[in-house]
Scaffold this motif. Structure first.
Motif, PDB file in Angstrom:
ATOM      1  N   TRP A   6      28.137  10.425   9.639  1.00  0.00           N
ATOM      2  CA  TRP A   6      28.042  11.239   8.441  1.00  0.00           C
ATOM      3  C   TRP A   6      26.627  11.782   8.328  1.00  0.00           C
ATOM      4  O   TRP A   6      25.644  11.074   8.622  1.00  0.00           O
ATOM      5  N   PHE A  20      24.739   4.161   0.879  1.00  0.00           N
ATOM      6  CA  PHE A  20      25.991   4.674   1.420  1.00  0.00           C
ATOM      7  C   PHE A  20      26.574   3.702   2.448  1.00  0.00           C
ATOM      8  O   PHE A  20      25.846   3.044   3.176  1.00  0.00           O
ATOM      9  N   ALA A  59      30.357   3.387   5.079  1.00  0.00           N
ATOM     10  CA  ALA A  59      31.575   4.045   5.533  1.00  0.00           C
ATOM     11  C   ALA A  59      32.436   3.016   6.246  1.00  0.00           C
ATOM     12  O   ALA A  59      31.925   2.044   6.820  1.00  0.00           O
ATOM     13  N   LEU A  83      33.515   7.842   3.557  1.00  0.00           N
ATOM     14  CA  LEU A  83      32.173   7.502   3.073  1.00  0.00           C
ATOM     15  C   LEU A  83      32.252   7.089   1.614  1.00  0.00           C
ATOM     16  O   LEU A  83      32.970   7.728   0.822  1.00  0.00           O
ATOM     17  N   TYR A  85      28.141  16.939   2.207  1.00  0.00           N
ATOM     18  CA  TYR A  85      28.269  15.839   3.155  1.00  0.00           C
ATOM     19  C   TYR A  85      29.209  16.251   4.286  1.00  0.00           C
ATOM     20  O   TYR A  85      30.307  16.772   4.045  1.00  0.00           O
ATOM     21  N   CYS A 127      31.121  15.059   7.856  1.00  0.00           N
ATOM     22  CA  CYS A 127      31.587  14.066   8.803  1.00  0.00           C
ATOM     23  C   CYS A 127      31.548  14.684  10.196  1.00  0.00           C
ATOM     24  O   CYS A 127      31.826  15.898  10.356  1.00  0.00           O
TER      25      CYS A 127
END
Lengths: 115, 109
Positions: free
Chosen positions: A35, A63, A65, A76, A89, A91
């Motif tokens: 990410w 954060f 994930a 996330l 954001y 991926c």
């Protein structure tokens, strides 16, 4: 060829709320997932990655994930967002063949954090 | 800390114009990439390279050339620019993760 899908183009949350951003991928082999965050007017910055081991990975600024092979997902999450988390954001996925395989990015999720 | 510098920050040209976007990294990374970013598409890979003199074709290469002159320098060339190439362009270098430059906003009138 790998593909990645981020189903939510926009997410709006209040400061202090939790947030989950969805990422689903398709690829038949071993995969490298990551990410990235992009603040307005800036380049992308790395948040976290997964390629093996514990499916829950921790990144910067709270954060995390979670990888799910059965769901082909790498969502996330953050337990309590701050106004500074307002950003887009992304991926990204690549075949786990070292650096020879370039990253493929999703279309991004824009997160707006309200006071 | 890894550093990737792009120039210019902004560029305006006309249809048919000749444009060169520059990227320099000071990290001694072998891999470098050019992406374009457009609303609704995320980042799409144009070209990449794993060393001086090497060039690999990405997912959206049409209308673009690239050249990696040294370990540090990777250039993106638009020899006959078209309005469809109006976009935000990012260069990146890669160790295990990608390190991005701040981007070049190109407008083709």
């Amino acid at each position: 060829t790998q593909t990645v899908s981020q189903s939510d183009a926009h997410v709006t949350v209040f400061e202090g709320d939790s947030v989950e951003l969805r990422c689903n991928y398709s690829y038949g082999g071993s995969i490298y997932l990551s990410w990235y965050i992009q603040h307005h007017g800036r380049g992308l910055q790395f948040l976290l990655k997964y390629y093996s081991g514990n499916p829950v990975v921790q990144g910067v600024n709270g954060f995390e994930a979670e990888f799910s092979k059965s769901d082909s997902s790498f969502h996330l999450r953050k337990a309590s967002v701050h106004w500074s988390d307002s950003a887009v954001y992304f991926c990204a996925v690549s075949a786990q063949t070292g650096f020879a395989s370039a990253l493929t990015f999703g279309s991004g999720t824009k997160v707006i954090v309200l006071p | 800390e890894a550093a990737v510098t792009q120039s210019p920050r902004n560029k305006v040209t006309v249809t048919g114009g000749n444009v060169t976007l520059s990227c320099r990294q000071t990290n001694s990374h072998n891999y470098m990439y050019w992406y374009r970013q457009d609303t609704g598409h995320g980042l799409r890979l144009i070209h990449y390279s794993y060393g001086a003199g090497n060039l690999q074709i990405g997912d959206v290469p049409d209308g673009y050339k690239a050249t990696r002159t040294t370990q540090e320098d990777f250039f993106l060339l638009l020899e006959l620019a078209s309005p469809s190439q109006t976009s935000l362009y990012f260069c990146a270098s890669r160790a295990e993760t990608l390190y991005f430059g701040s981007g070049t906003r190109l407008t083709v009138l």
